[in-house]
Design a protein around this motif. Structure first.
Motif, mmCIF file in Angstrom:
data_model
loop_
_atom_site.group_PDB
_atom_site.id
_atom_site.type_symbol
_atom_site.label_atom_id
_atom_site.label_comp_id
_atom_site.label_asym_id
_atom_site.label_seq_id
_atom_site.Cartn_x
_atom_site.Cartn_y
_atom_site.Cartn_z
ATOM 1 N N ALA A 159 0.850 -1.191 0.000
ATOM 2 C CA ALA A 159 0.000 0.000 0.000
ATOM 3 C C ALA A 159 0.883 1.238 0.000
ATOM 4 N N THR A 191 1.086 5.162 0.134
ATOM 5 C CA THR A 191 0.265 6.299 0.543
ATOM 6 C C THR A 191 1.025 7.603 0.314
ATOM 7 N N ALA A 233 -1.890 -1.241 -4.142
ATOM 8 C CA ALA A 233 -2.850 -0.136 -4.018
ATOM 9 C C ALA A 233 -2.095 1.160 -3.791
ATOM 10 N N ARG A 234 -2.757 2.270 -4.159
ATOM 11 C CA ARG A 234 -2.172 3.591 -3.966
ATOM 12 C C ARG A 234 -3.254 4.525 -3.443
ATOM 13 N N PHE A 235 -2.935 5.209 -2.347
ATOM 14 C CA PHE A 235 -3.886 6.125 -1.721
ATOM 15 C C PHE A 235 -3.236 7.501 -1.610
ATOM 16 N N PRO A 285 -2.104 3.017 5.949
ATOM 17 C CA PRO A 285 -2.872 2.469 4.833
ATOM 18 C C PRO A 285 -4.356 2.289 5.100
ATOM 19 N N ALA A 307 -7.013 4.432 2.967
ATOM 20 C CA ALA A 307 -7.985 3.739 2.114
ATOM 21 C C ALA A 307 -9.406 4.161 2.468
ATOM 22 N N ARG A 308 -9.703 4.239 3.769
ATOM 23 C CA ARG A 308 -11.050 4.615 4.201
ATOM 24 C C ARG A 308 -11.393 6.031 3.753
ATOM 25 N N LEU A 345 -11.707 3.794 -0.945
ATOM 26 C CA LEU A 345 -11.186 2.695 -1.747
ATOM 27 C C LEU A 345 -11.013 1.443 -0.881
ATOM 28 N N PRO A 373 -9.262 -1.464 1.057
ATOM 29 C CA PRO A 373 -7.913 -1.579 1.611
ATOM 30 C C PRO A 373 -7.212 -2.842 1.094
ATOM 31 N N VAL A 374 -5.940 -2.900 1.362
ATOM 32 C CA VAL A 374 -5.160 -4.107 1.090
ATOM 33 C C VAL A 374 -5.160 -4.948 2.361
ATOM 34 N N ASP A 380 -5.775 -2.660 7.056
ATOM 35 C CA ASP A 380 -7.215 -2.681 6.781
ATOM 36 C C ASP A 380 -8.016 -2.422 8.045
#
Length: 254
Positions: A39, A41, A76-78, A84, A88-89, A93, A95-96, A128
């Motif tokens: 992830a 960020t 994933a990219r946030f 992470p 993500a939240r 999106l 999460p991983v 997550d």
């Protein structure tokens, strides 16, 4: 070891540069190497993430491709520079999860000789909403964990906590690497050298000079062997380093 998990005692202590050094040494020996970032960020579209920085320094290949250099894969990219799970939240999106990381790493291990998984922040930063962490991914994989630590005041507590967390989960601590060794180490840095291995419960396996991430990639690759121990593919000598930088004799009294 086909999979190594690289974690840190905190953020901004040199995990990416240590990952790059590991990748450079393996790639120089003819191994097929990929850097997996579960992830990423705090990085926008089109910007280089940590995996891409590591690959550029080590010998850039493709994004999970068939190039002749070090390849990369982000799961994933946030956009926001947060943990992470939080990033993500807030981005709305998915999460991983640790299972996502384990599944991706296992697949990559069938295609590459070495998979380097670079975490975000410390070992127990949440990936997550269920509390999954990089430690959970390492447990699913049965992979050893390399701990990157700062040398400065306050690091011993962080290193010991990380080591205890790994042991409590039955995970193998491969060793500890100093991620940003200063040109002019002070008393705290010199004193800490002799204690990092004890706090980690694992050997000291390297020291990467501060600012190494700013080197030209050709110079970086040429010097990487001087920063990591033979267990990691380099020529760095822990005994010589500790002898050179161990705490100075205390001043006399009176």
């Amino acid at each position: 070891m086909s999979i190594i998990v690289v974690t840190g005692t905190n953020t901004d202590i040199g995990k990416t540069v240590v990952t790059a050094a590991l990748a450079a040494l393996a790639h120089a020996k003819g191994q097929r190497v990929v850097v997996l970032k579960p992830a990423q960020t705090g990085v926008g579209p089109g910007e280089d993430g940590d995996a891409h920085v590591a690959a550029r320094l080590a010998g850039e290949g493709n994004s999970h491709g068939t190039g002749t250099g070090v390849d990369t894969l982000e799961l994933a990219r946030f956009p926001e520079p947060l943990a992470p799970a939080t990033a993500a939240r807030r981005a709305g999106l998915p999460p991983v999860t640790p299972q996502d990381v384990a599944d991706a790493a296992r697949k990559l291990a069938t295609e590459y000789d070495l998979v380097l998984i670079e975490g975000a922040g410390g070992l127990l930063v949440r990936l997550d909403g269920n509390g999954g962490t990089l430690a959970d991914a390492a447990r699913l994989l049965g992979a050893p964990v390399l701990v990157v630590a700062a040398p400065a005041l306050g690091t011993l507590n962080c290193v010991q906590l990380t080591g205890e967390a790994l042991r409590a989960r039955g995970l193998e601590t491969l060793g500890v690497v100093i991620g940003c060794w200063p040109d002019a180490p002070g008393l705290a840095e010199r004193c800490n050298v002799g204690e990092l291995a004890e706090m980690a419960g694992a050997p000291l396996l390297g020291a990467v000079p501060e600012g190494s991430g700013g080197l030209d990639p050709v110079r970086f690759r040429a010097q990487a062997c001087q920063w990591l121990a033979p267990e990691l593919g380099g020529e760095w000598d822990a005994t010589a380093f500790e002898s050179a930088f161990a705490a100075a004799t205390p001043p006399s009294v009176g």
